[in-house]
Write a protein that holds these residues in place. Structure first.
Motif, short mmCIF file in Angstrom:
data_model
loop_
_atom_site.label_atom_id
_atom_site.label_comp_id
_atom_site.label_asym_id
_atom_site.label_seq_id
_atom_site.Cartn_x
_atom_site.Cartn_y
_atom_site.Cartn_z
N ASN A 166 0.83 -1.21 0.00
CA ASN A 166 0.00 0.00 0.00
C ASN A 166 0.86 1.26 0.00
O ASN A 166 0.55 2.24 -0.68
N LYS A 167 1.95 1.23 0.74
CA LYS A 167 2.84 2.38 0.80
C LYS A 167 3.49 2.63 -0.56
O LYS A 167 3.62 3.77 -1.00
N ALA A 168 3.86 1.56 -1.25
CA ALA A 168 4.48 1.70 -2.56
C ALA A 168 3.50 2.20 -3.62
O ALA A 168 3.89 2.87 -4.58
N GLU A 169 2.22 1.92 -3.43
CA GLU A 169 1.20 2.30 -4.42
C GLU A 169 0.50 3.61 -4.10
O GLU A 169 -0.29 4.09 -4.91
N ARG A 170 0.78 4.21 -2.98
CA ARG A 170 0.00 5.37 -2.56
C ARG A 170 0.11 6.56 -3.52
O ARG A 170 -0.85 7.29 -3.70
N HIS A 171 1.27 6.75 -4.13
CA HIS A 171 1.40 7.86 -5.07
C HIS A 171 0.53 7.63 -6.31
O HIS A 171 0.03 8.58 -6.90
N LEU A 172 0.34 6.38 -6.68
CA LEU A 172 -0.53 6.07 -7.82
C LEU A 172 -1.99 6.33 -7.49
O LEU A 172 -2.74 6.85 -8.31
N ARG A 173 -2.38 5.96 -6.27
CA ARG A 173 -3.77 6.21 -5.83
C ARG A 173 -4.05 7.70 -5.77
O ARG A 173 -5.12 8.15 -6.15
N GLY A 174 -3.10 8.47 -5.28
CA GLY A 174 -3.27 9.91 -5.20
C GLY A 174 -3.41 10.54 -6.57
O GLY A 174 -4.25 11.41 -6.79
N GLY A 175 -2.59 10.08 -7.51
CA GLY A 175 -2.67 10.59 -8.87
C GLY A 175 -3.99 10.24 -9.53
O GLY A 175 -4.60 11.06 -10.23
N ALA A 176 -4.47 9.03 -9.28
CA ALA A 176 -5.75 8.61 -9.85
C ALA A 176 -6.90 9.41 -9.25
O ALA A 176 -7.84 9.79 -9.95
N ALA A 177 -6.83 9.69 -7.96
CA ALA A 177 -7.87 10.48 -7.31
C ALA A 177 -7.90 11.91 -7.86
O ALA A 177 -8.97 12.47 -8.11
N THR A 178 -6.74 12.48 -8.08
CA THR A 178 -6.66 13.82 -8.66
C THR A 178 -7.21 13.82 -10.08
O THR A 178 -7.94 14.72 -10.48
N HIS A 179 -6.88 12.78 -10.83
CA HIS A 179 -7.39 12.66 -12.19
C HIS A 179 -8.91 12.59 -12.20
O HIS A 179 -9.57 13.27 -12.99
N ARG A 180 -9.49 11.78 -11.32
CA ARG A 180 -10.96 11.70 -11.23
C ARG A 180 -11.57 13.02 -10.83
O ARG A 180 -12.62 13.42 -11.32
N LYS A 181 -10.91 13.72 -9.92
CA LYS A 181 -11.43 15.00 -9.43
C LYS A 181 -11.54 16.03 -10.54
O LYS A 181 -12.52 16.75 -10.64
N TYR A 182 -10.52 16.09 -11.38
CA TYR A 182 -10.47 17.14 -12.40
C TYR A 182 -10.96 16.68 -13.77
O TYR A 182 -10.99 17.49 -14.70
N ARG A 183 -11.35 15.44 -13.91
CA ARG A 183 -11.84 14.96 -15.19
C ARG A 183 -13.13 15.69 -15.56
O ARG A 183 -14.01 15.86 -14.75
N GLY A 184 -13.17 16.19 -16.75
CA GLY A 184 -14.37 16.88 -17.20
C GLY A 184 -14.36 18.36 -16.91
O GLY A 184 -15.22 19.09 -17.41
N MET A 185 -13.42 18.85 -16.12
CA MET A 185 -13.33 20.29 -15.87
C MET A 185 -12.60 20.96 -17.02
O MET A 185 -11.66 20.42 -17.57
N ASP A 186 -13.03 22.15 -17.37
CA ASP A 186 -12.34 22.93 -18.41
C ASP A 186 -11.09 23.54 -17.83
O ASP A 186 -11.12 24.16 -16.77
N ALA A 187 -10.01 23.39 -18.53
CA ALA A 187 -8.74 23.93 -18.00
C ALA A 187 -8.34 25.20 -18.72
O ALA A 187 -8.70 25.53 -19.76
#
Length: 84
Positions: free
Chosen positions: A63-84
């Motif tokens: 879990n510790k080794a994968e946490r940066h991937l989970r964080g990146g995926a969560a950020t991606h989901r958060k901003y998906r569909g938003m106009d940049a």
């Protein structure tokens, strides 16, 4: 150690092993804080059941080794569909 603490430690360890859960997920499941779960599975479990402690340790390291991937995926989901 009081009996209810020992029981909580074993239940938490079993949950983490069965579900490959994170400390945060286990804390939510058992209605305790992350610090309590972490202390339960890193310190108390070692005294009660060293064999389970080794299994939980492996999962926590994954879990510790994968946490940066989970964080990146969560950020991606958060901003998906938003106009940049």
């Amino acid at each position: 150690m009081q009996d209810y603490i020992e029981e909580r430690v074993l239940q938490t360890a079993g949950y983490i092993i069965d579900k490959r859960a994170t400390v945060r997920q286990a804390a939510t499941r058992f209605s305790v804080c992350k610090s309590t779960v972490h202390k339960d599975v890193t310190q108390r479990l070692e005294r009660i059941r060293p064999d389970l402690a080794a299994q939980v340790y492996e999962i926590l390291q994954i879990n510790k080794a994968e946490r940066h991937l989970r964080g990146g995926a969560a950020t991606h989901r958060k901003y998906r569909g938003m106009d940049a």
